[in-house]
Design an enzyme around this catalytic site. Sequence first.
Site, short mmCIF file in Angstrom:
data_model
loop_
_atom_site.label_atom_id
_atom_site.label_comp_id
_atom_site.label_asym_id
_atom_site.label_seq_id
_atom_site.Cartn_x
_atom_site.Cartn_y
_atom_site.Cartn_z
N TYR A 122 0.77 -1.25 0.00
CA TYR A 122 0.00 0.00 0.00
C TYR A 122 0.81 1.30 0.00
O TYR A 122 0.23 2.37 -0.20
CB TYR A 122 -0.98 -0.01 1.18
CG TYR A 122 -2.04 -1.09 1.02
CD1 TYR A 122 -3.11 -0.90 0.16
CD2 TYR A 122 -1.93 -2.30 1.69
CE1 TYR A 122 -4.07 -1.89 -0.02
CE2 TYR A 122 -2.88 -3.30 1.52
CZ TYR A 122 -3.95 -3.09 0.66
OH TYR A 122 -4.89 -4.06 0.48
N PHE A 407 -9.78 -4.62 11.01
CA PHE A 407 -11.04 -4.45 10.26
C PHE A 407 -10.80 -4.70 8.78
O PHE A 407 -9.66 -4.80 8.36
CB PHE A 407 -11.63 -3.04 10.48
CG PHE A 407 -10.71 -1.91 10.12
CD1 PHE A 407 -10.59 -1.47 8.82
CD2 PHE A 407 -9.92 -1.28 11.10
CE1 PHE A 407 -9.73 -0.43 8.48
CE2 PHE A 407 -9.06 -0.24 10.78
CZ PHE A 407 -8.97 0.18 9.47
C1 COA Z 1 -2.92 -7.75 -3.10
C2 COA Z 1 -3.78 -7.93 -4.35
C3 COA Z 1 -5.18 -7.40 -4.06
C4 COA Z 1 -3.13 -7.15 -5.50
O1 COA Z 1 -4.03 -7.08 -6.57
P1 COA Z 1 -3.51 -6.90 -8.10
O2 COA Z 1 -4.71 -6.59 -8.92
O3 COA Z 1 -2.68 -8.06 -8.46
O4 COA Z 1 -2.59 -5.62 -7.96
P2 COA Z 1 -2.21 -4.63 -9.17
O5 COA Z 1 -2.00 -5.45 -10.42
O6 COA Z 1 -3.18 -3.52 -9.26
O7 COA Z 1 -0.83 -4.09 -8.66
C5 COA Z 1 -0.64 -2.76 -8.32
C6 COA Z 1 0.79 -2.62 -7.85
O8 COA Z 1 0.94 -3.27 -6.59
C7 COA Z 1 1.97 -4.26 -6.65
N1 COA Z 1 1.51 -5.38 -5.83
C8 COA Z 1 0.34 -5.99 -5.92
N2 COA Z 1 0.26 -6.96 -4.99
C9 COA Z 1 1.41 -6.93 -4.32
C10 COA Z 1 1.92 -7.69 -3.24
N3 COA Z 1 1.22 -8.69 -2.70
N4 COA Z 1 3.15 -7.40 -2.80
C11 COA Z 1 3.89 -6.40 -3.35
N5 COA Z 1 3.44 -5.65 -4.38
C12 COA Z 1 2.22 -5.91 -4.85
C13 COA Z 1 2.05 -4.61 -8.13
O9 COA Z 1 3.31 -5.14 -8.44
C14 COA Z 1 1.82 -3.27 -8.76
O10 COA Z 1 2.99 -2.50 -8.66
P3 COA Z 1 3.34 -1.31 -9.69
O11 COA Z 1 2.26 -0.30 -9.53
O12 COA Z 1 4.66 -0.83 -9.21
O13 COA Z 1 3.34 -1.93 -11.03
C15 COA Z 1 -3.87 -9.41 -4.76
O14 COA Z 1 -2.58 -9.90 -4.95
C16 COA Z 1 -4.58 -10.28 -3.73
O15 COA Z 1 -5.78 -10.47 -3.81
N6 COA Z 1 -3.81 -10.84 -2.76
C17 COA Z 1 -4.37 -11.74 -1.75
C18 COA Z 1 -5.35 -11.06 -0.82
C19 COA Z 1 -4.73 -9.87 -0.11
O16 COA Z 1 -3.60 -9.92 0.36
N7 COA Z 1 -5.49 -8.77 -0.03
C20 COA Z 1 -5.06 -7.57 0.64
C21 COA Z 1 -5.73 -7.50 1.94
S1 COA Z 1 -5.11 -6.14 2.93
#
Ligand code: COA
Length: 407
Positions: A122, A407
């Site tokens: 984030y 949350f």
């Molecule tokens: C985390 C999650 C929502 C990311 O969704 P996504 O659609 O793949 O993310 P995006 O493609 O929009 O990526 C946006 C950016 O974040 C980065 N990013 C996404 N997930 C990441 C992770 N787990 N760790 C590090 N970087 C991450 C991407 O590399 C990308 O970077 P950039 O802007 O420099 O290119 C997805 O991996 C997921 O569902 N994870 C499991 C559930 C989870 O952890 N949810 C969060 C709860 S707090």
Amino acid sequence: MAIDIRAIPRDRAAEFLVPLGTTFGFTVTPERVERIRTVTDLDTLIGACEGDTIVGSAGAFAFEMSVPGGVAVETSGLTLVAVLPTHRRQGLLRRMMRSHLDEAHRRGQAMAALYASEGSIYGRFGYGMAALRADIELRRERTALSATGASLDGKGRFRLLTEQQSASELPPVYERVRRHRPGMLSRSDVWWRVRRIADPDWMRAGRPPLQRVVLEIDGRPMAYALYRLGAALTSMPAELPLDVVECVGDSPATTRAMWQYLFEVDLAQTFRASFLPADHPLLFQVAEPARLKLQLSDGIWVRLVDVGAALSRRGYGAGEPLVLDVTDEFCPWNHGRWRLAGGIATRTEEAADLAMDVATLGAAYLGAFSFSQLAQAGRVSQRTSGALEQADALFRAGLLPWCPEIF
Ligand SMILES: CC(C)(COP(=O)(O)OP(=O)(O)OC[C@H]1O[C@@H](n2cnc3c(N)ncnc32)[C@H](O)[C@@H]1OP(=O)(O)O)[C@@H](O)C(=O)NCCC(=O)NCCS
């Protein structure tokens, strides 16, 4: 197929939960769906939709968060974030974050906050780690509390409460505490009922039942604890773990008395508590702090949605005006120089004293981390001699932030 980001109505809560269930590995049961529908504080559901299928989700609670100075700020609490593994790394989270922060800005929520599954996600969206959470575990023989310190005025009485009694007796205690502790959330009646006090079988998931106890002094609730005692009884004599879910007192004396009660519960041999503030008084009340096995990790993350409004809401120590140069690529309306004088932040063309990105300002906002500390990590650059000390003095808060719940 094109994917669009749109608001999801509550009656599609079951479909909305599919990405989260898939990524966190739980079954989307009717009870879970009902919980989403009931907690009306969860007032934003955003979906990434491929045709009619929800492949990504993000929700936002609307609550207030306490900030230094005894005030609370309207906050968008990001939650339920997930993208199906088949659609990951295609920019869906980024697009949902755009929608989340634009919506919070439109609503006049000066801050956003979240708990992160992974700290690496984030920062790029302007969130900074704004508090530490402390978890402890100690054995019964290490729980003796020092005799020094506040003792109760008046006669204390502990009472175990039913679910219904808790709903009326606990909130006033919490309310007295939350304004003075940065990081605490406002809780609606439904939040209390559904997210704190209720203990249905499906949420308990095999754990022992939730017990609720209040400390009354002269008939008035002054402290409470929510806890779970026991697990499968495997040995005699019985040695049970006691998990403290939340323990809140409205003064040092009542807080101490409530912990003392917990530590004296018969058969409890091991005490565990999570989501405590990093400055918890037990650190100074047990004989050997090392026996608390205190573990620190990232707590709440904060994003200043409206830098001018957020800076102007919190309280400050005394000090000279300060100019902050804030970089914010994701929310460009914040980008630029802000002059902080008399507790009010205004746009300025004056030269900056300190420069940082908005995530770093979010990290400093609740008072958990000083600018000097953040500068050591290369996150703040000082442009005027003495500006770090000046900013530290302005932003210093008495107590460290505490958000007792995820949350
Ligand atoms: C985390 C999650 C929502 C990311 O969704 P996504 O659609 O793949 O993310 P995006 O493609 O929009 O990526 C946006 C950016 O974040 C980065 N990013 C996404 N997930 C990441 C992770 N787990 N760790 C590090 N970087 C991450 C991407 O590399 C990308 O970077 P950039 O802007 O420099 O290119 C997805 O991996 C997921 O569902 N994870 C499991 C559930 C989870 O952890 N949810 C969060 C709860 S707090």
